[in-house]
Structure formats: structure tokens, C-alpha cells
Design an enzyme around this catalytic site. Structure first.
Site, PDB file in Angstrom:
ATOM      1  N   ASP A   6       0.920  -1.144   0.240  1.00 47.91           N
ATOM      2  CA  ASP A   6       0.044   0.014   0.196  1.00 47.91           C
ATOM      3  C   ASP A   6       0.759   1.324  -0.126  1.00 47.91           C
ATOM      4  O   ASP A   6       1.883   1.099   0.483  1.00 47.91           O
ATOM      5  CB  ASP A   6      -1.103  -0.073   1.148  1.00 47.91           C
ATOM      6  CG  ASP A   6      -1.664   1.342   1.423  1.00 47.91           C
ATOM      7  OD1 ASP A   6      -2.413   1.438   0.150  1.00 47.91           O
ATOM      8  OD2 ASP A   6      -1.916   2.220   2.427  1.00 47.91           O
ATOM      9  N   SER A   7       0.248   2.258  -0.402  1.00 45.66           N
ATOM     10  CA  SER A   7       1.037   3.724  -0.349  1.00 45.66           C
ATOM     11  C   SER A   7       1.542   3.950   1.238  1.00 45.66           C
ATOM     12  O   SER A   7       2.584   4.485   0.979  1.00 45.66           O
ATOM     13  CB  SER A   7       0.170   4.873  -1.150  1.00 45.66           C
ATOM     14  OG  SER A   7      -1.075   4.863  -0.211  1.00 45.66           O
ATOM     15  N   TYR A  40      -0.427   8.751  -2.475  1.00 44.59           N
ATOM     16  CA  TYR A  40      -0.291   8.493  -3.870  1.00 44.59           C
ATOM     17  C   TYR A  40      -1.491   9.221  -4.560  1.00 44.59           C
ATOM     18  O   TYR A  40      -1.450   9.553  -5.929  1.00 44.59           O
ATOM     19  CB  TYR A  40      -0.380   6.942  -4.304  1.00 44.59           C
ATOM     20  CG  TYR A  40       1.078   6.248  -4.000  1.00 44.59           C
ATOM     21  CD1 TYR A  40       1.935   6.733  -3.456  1.00 44.59           C
ATOM     22  CD2 TYR A  40       0.985   4.992  -4.808  1.00 44.59           C
ATOM     23  CE1 TYR A  40       3.004   5.929  -2.943  1.00 44.59           C
ATOM     24  CE2 TYR A  40       2.371   4.215  -4.488  1.00 44.59           C
ATOM     25  CZ  TYR A  40       3.230   4.634  -3.637  1.00 44.59           C
ATOM     26  OH  TYR A  40       4.240   3.982  -3.696  1.00 44.59           O
ATOM     27  N   GLY A  41      -2.634   9.440  -3.809  1.00 41.62           N
ATOM     28  CA  GLY A  41      -4.018   9.595  -4.681  1.00 41.62           C
ATOM     29  C   GLY A  41      -3.851  10.907  -5.445  1.00 41.62           C
ATOM     30  O   GLY A  41      -4.935  11.183  -6.257  1.00 41.62           O
ATOM     31  N   CYS A  71      -4.022  -1.301  -2.508  1.00 36.63           N
ATOM     32  CA  CYS A  71      -4.179   0.239  -2.453  1.00 36.63           C
ATOM     33  C   CYS A  71      -5.097   0.547  -3.499  1.00 36.63           C
ATOM     34  O   CYS A  71      -4.639  -0.065  -4.781  1.00 36.63           O
ATOM     35  CB  CYS A  71      -2.831   0.882  -2.587  1.00 36.63           C
ATOM     36  SG  CYS A  71      -2.789   2.383  -3.066  1.00 36.63           S
ATOM     37  N   THR A  73      -5.584   3.426  -5.181  1.00 34.58           N
ATOM     38  CA  THR A  73      -4.992   4.056  -6.433  1.00 34.58           C
ATOM     39  C   THR A  73      -3.804   3.526  -7.222  1.00 34.58           C
ATOM     40  O   THR A  73      -3.806   3.459  -8.475  1.00 34.58           O
ATOM     41  CB  THR A  73      -4.039   5.197  -5.449  1.00 34.58           C
ATOM     42  OG1 THR A  73      -5.288   5.756  -4.839  1.00 34.58           O
ATOM     43  CG2 THR A  73      -3.616   6.212  -6.381  1.00 34.58           C
ATOM     44  N   GLU A 156      -6.041  10.196   8.747  1.00 35.95           N
ATOM     45  CA  GLU A 156      -4.797   9.977   9.258  1.00 35.95           C
ATOM     46  C   GLU A 156      -4.418  10.966  10.469  1.00 35.95           C
ATOM     47  O   GLU A 156      -3.735  10.555  11.335  1.00 35.95           O
ATOM     48  CB  GLU A 156      -3.612  10.253   8.271  1.00 35.95           C
ATOM     49  CG  GLU A 156      -3.859   9.083   7.226  1.00 35.95           C
ATOM     50  CD  GLU A 156      -2.645   8.962   6.359  1.00 35.95           C
ATOM     51  OE1 GLU A 156      -1.552   9.848   6.546  1.00 35.95           O
ATOM     52  OE2 GLU A 156      -2.328   8.071   5.545  1.00 35.95           O
ATOM     53  N   CYS A 188     -11.189   3.025  -1.549  1.00 37.89           N
ATOM     54  CA  CYS A 188     -10.046   3.712  -1.011  1.00 37.89           C
ATOM     55  C   CYS A 188      -9.806   2.949   0.349  1.00 37.89           C
ATOM     56  O   CYS A 188     -10.821   2.719   1.182  1.00 37.89           O
ATOM     57  CB  CYS A 188     -10.235   5.209  -0.883  1.00 37.89           C
ATOM     58  SG  CYS A 188      -8.754   6.184   0.345  1.00 37.89           S
ATOM     59  N   THR A 189      -8.597   2.651   0.638  1.00 39.84           N
ATOM     60  CA  THR A 189      -8.430   1.758   2.043  1.00 39.84           C
ATOM     61  C   THR A 189      -8.616   2.526   3.257  1.00 39.84           C
ATOM     62  O   THR A 189      -8.888   1.943   4.333  1.00 39.84           O
ATOM     63  CB  THR A 189      -6.768   1.492   2.134  1.00 39.84           C
ATOM     64  OG1 THR A 189      -5.952   2.862   1.927  1.00 39.84           O
ATOM     65  CG2 THR A 189      -6.211   0.613   0.869  1.00 39.84           C
ATOM     66  N   HIS A 190      -8.624   4.070   3.274  1.00 40.80           N
ATOM     67  CA  HIS A 190      -8.902   4.717   4.628  1.00 40.80           C
ATOM     68  C   HIS A 190     -10.274   4.987   4.743  1.00 40.80           C
ATOM     69  O   HIS A 190     -10.691   5.090   5.809  1.00 40.80           O
ATOM     70  CB  HIS A 190      -8.366   6.158   4.288  1.00 40.80           C
ATOM     71  CG  HIS A 190      -6.865   6.219   4.439  1.00 40.80           C
ATOM     72  ND1 HIS A 190      -6.013   5.424   3.550  1.00 40.80           N
ATOM     73  CD2 HIS A 190      -6.119   6.964   5.085  1.00 40.80           C
ATOM     74  CE1 HIS A 190      -4.866   5.862   3.726  1.00 40.80           C
ATOM     75  NE2 HIS A 190      -4.887   6.541   4.725  1.00 40.80           N
TER      76      HIS A 190
HETATM   77  N1  DGL Z   1      -4.113   3.781  -0.195  1.00 44.65           N
HETATM   78  C1  DGL Z   1      -4.671   4.808  -0.987  1.00 44.65           C
HETATM   79  C2  DGL Z   1      -5.961   4.119  -1.769  1.00 44.65           C
HETATM   80  O1  DGL Z   1      -6.442   3.065  -1.231  1.00 44.65           O
HETATM   81  C3  DGL Z   1      -5.181   5.881  -0.195  1.00 44.65           C
HETATM   82  C4  DGL Z   1      -3.975   6.712   0.326  1.00 44.65           C
HETATM   83  C5  DGL Z   1      -3.241   7.324  -0.901  1.00 44.65           C
HETATM   84  O2  DGL Z   1      -3.698   8.245  -1.738  1.00 44.65           O
HETATM   85  O3  DGL Z   1      -2.084   7.085  -1.166  1.00 44.65           O
HETATM   86  O4  DGL Z   1      -6.147   4.795  -2.984  1.00 44.65           O
END
Ligand code: DGL
Length: 268
Positions: A6-7, A40-41, A71, A73, A156, A188-190
Site C-alpha cells: 500500500d502507499s 499517492y492519490g 491500495c 490508487t 490519518e 480507498c483503503t482509508h
Molecule cells: N491507499 C490509497 C488508496 O487506497 C489511499 C492513500 C493514498 O492516496 O495514497 O487509494
């Protein structure tokens, strides 16, 4: 070993659900969060592709036979290109999976009225990759996408219960609600960390698809269908957590996402 990429920390919300699956918990896992360069998004496709490739390479070098891009993204922007252009030349015997197809399959399966909403990062939404996967499942789905770039930093910062976050959530979700979607994909993971708040805004008519649970279920299916990969994965319950930035930050936030204590190693 199974690699989870993941990012940053978010993929731990996917790993958390994978580890709850009794048939998966005995495998050895190594998680790599590229926290030095996350999020990364909001980056360009080329940058996201290169960073994802570097991390997957590192996981392969560490002995992973299978890497899951946990992830959205990275899955949306880099997965197809990695599978088609890079893997066959450099690592032909290894595999990379993403998180889009599991979600698309689930949505097509459970949607009652075929009206699907997607909430994701800007890069995920702009890529159109999840729409493509959904249409492959069921061509007549009506799909409505919404980028929600402010949600990752709010999660976060631990601002999940703040009134400001709820207001921003309502702002992002209003257009989807107006389209009368019957399914919302948390792409999205968050966002699973905002699950309750999202349910509160969307109401009972909308089914909210939690990515981790679906990815875990599909991974069980994949390993059953691919014994040639499954037989190369080590078992013994090993867990390693690699971060490209500060270990203390990773352990603090990572423990929140995983729901248990994380002991991290820095790789710089
Ligand atoms: N892990 C990213 C996703 O699921 C979210 C955080 C990022 O933008 O890196 O898209």
C-alpha cells in the site's frame, strides 16, 4: 510469502480482514507501506506506476510469490500495466493482484437496481479503471463516481468523529445520494475507518461495500483455484511490516488501521 503493498498505512485495513479469514491467517505475510511518498492519490499515473513497481520489486526480492496491491490508487493506475508489460519480462512466475475486480464482482452480484456509486481518491476516479471492471461484470450498470481527496488526511489525523469531517463527508456524498445509488463502493483503503459515519449519511437504502472483507473472500477463492501459486506460499504465521519512512509513525498509525500492535522495520 504473500506481499501486501500500500502507499502507506491504509492497506492494513485490508490485511486486517485477510487475517480474520481462518484459511488465510496461517500464511506468512510481509506488508510494505511506502509512507515516505504517500499519499499517492493526487499524483500522476506515471509517478504512481513507477513507485508501485519499485515497491512490488522489493517484495519480490524479499521472497514474495504473490503480491496484493491493497491500495486502490495503485490498483487503478498501475496494476494492468504491471501485469501486461512488466511481470512477463522480469518476474514471469510471480503474480500481482489488485483490489478492484473483487469489488466490481461483488457490486454486480449484490446490486438490486444497478445504480453503483464509487468513492475514491482523485487518481482512482480519474483512471476510470473501476468503471471498466464494473462494466465488464454487467454492462448496463449505472455508475456515479466521486473523488474525496480530503478524507485520507482527515482519517490519518484521527479526525473521524469531528463535526468538520462529517460536514465534508456530507459534501462528498450528497451528489451520490441524489443519484439514488443502491450500492456504494468504498474504493480507498482509508474509508472503512469512516464506515459508521458514511452509513449515517447514506441511510439504510444504500448497501456499503467494505473492501477488506471482499478482498479476503476473493483471495480464498483465488488460492483454491491456483494451487500452483498456493503451494509456493510459506506457512507459519510470520508477519513483517516494512515502511519507507519513520518506524514510530508507522507503528502508531499502523496499529489503528490493523487493530493490533504493529512492529515495523524501516527500509530506506
Ligand atoms: N491507499 C490509497 C488508496 O487506497 C489511499 C492513500 C493514498 O492516496 O495514497 O487509494
Amino acid at each position: 510469502m504473500i506481499g501486501i503493498f500500500d502507499s502507506g498505512f491504509g492497506g492494513l485495513s485490508i490485511l486486517k480482514e485477510i487475517l480474520k479469514e481462518p484459511s488465510l491467517s496461517s500464511y506468512n505475510f510481509v506488508y510494505l507501506g511506502d509512507t515516505a511518498r504517500a499519499p499517492y492519490g493526487n499524483h500522476s499515473p506515471e509517478v504512481i506506476y513507477n513507485w508501485t513497481r519499485e515497491s512490488v520489486e522489493r517484495l519480490f526480492q524479499d521472497g514474495c510469490e504473490l503480491v496484493i496491491l491493497a491500495c486502490f490508487t495503485a490498483s487503478a493506475v498501475a496494476l494492468r500495466r504491471l501485469q501486461q508489460e512488466w511481470l512477463p519480462t522480469y518476474w514471469p512466475n510471480k503474480r500481482i493482484l489488485g483490489v478492484l475486480i473483487p469489488l466490481a464482482e461483488e457490486a454486480a452480484h449484490i446490486s438490486r437496481f444497478g445504480r453503483v456509486g464509487i468513492l475514491g481518491t482523485r487518481a482512482t476516479v480519474q483512471s476510470g479503471a473501476l468503471e471498466i471492471e464494473l462494466k465488464k461484470q454487467q454492462a448496463n450498470l449505472q455508475i456515479f463516481s466521486q473523488a474525496a481527496p480530503l478524507l485520507v488526511p482527515l482519517v490519518e489525523e484521527g479526525w473521524v468523529n469531528r463535526p468538520e469531517t462529517k460536514k465534508i463527508l456530507r459534501y462528498y456524498l450528497r451528489p451520490l445520494k441524489q443519484k439514488k445509488i443502491d450500492i456504494l463502493l468504498l474504493a480507498c483503503t482509508h474509508y472503512p475507518l469512516l464506515y459508521k459515519e458514511i452509513v449515517a449519511v447514506m441511510g439504510k437504502q444504500t448497501q456499503i461495500v467494505h473492501p477488506g472483507k471482499i478482498v479476503a473472500k476473493k483471495l480464498v477463492d483465488y488460492l483454491t483455484r491456483h494451487p500452483e501459486i498456493e503451494s509456493r506460499l510459506g506457512k507459519g504465521g510470520v508477519r513483517r511490516f516494512l515502511t519507507t519512512d519513520r518506524v514510530d509513525d508507522f507503528e502508531r498509525l499502523g496499529s489503528k488501521f490493523l487493530g493490533e500492535r504493529v512492529k515495523a522495520e524501516a527500509i530506506i
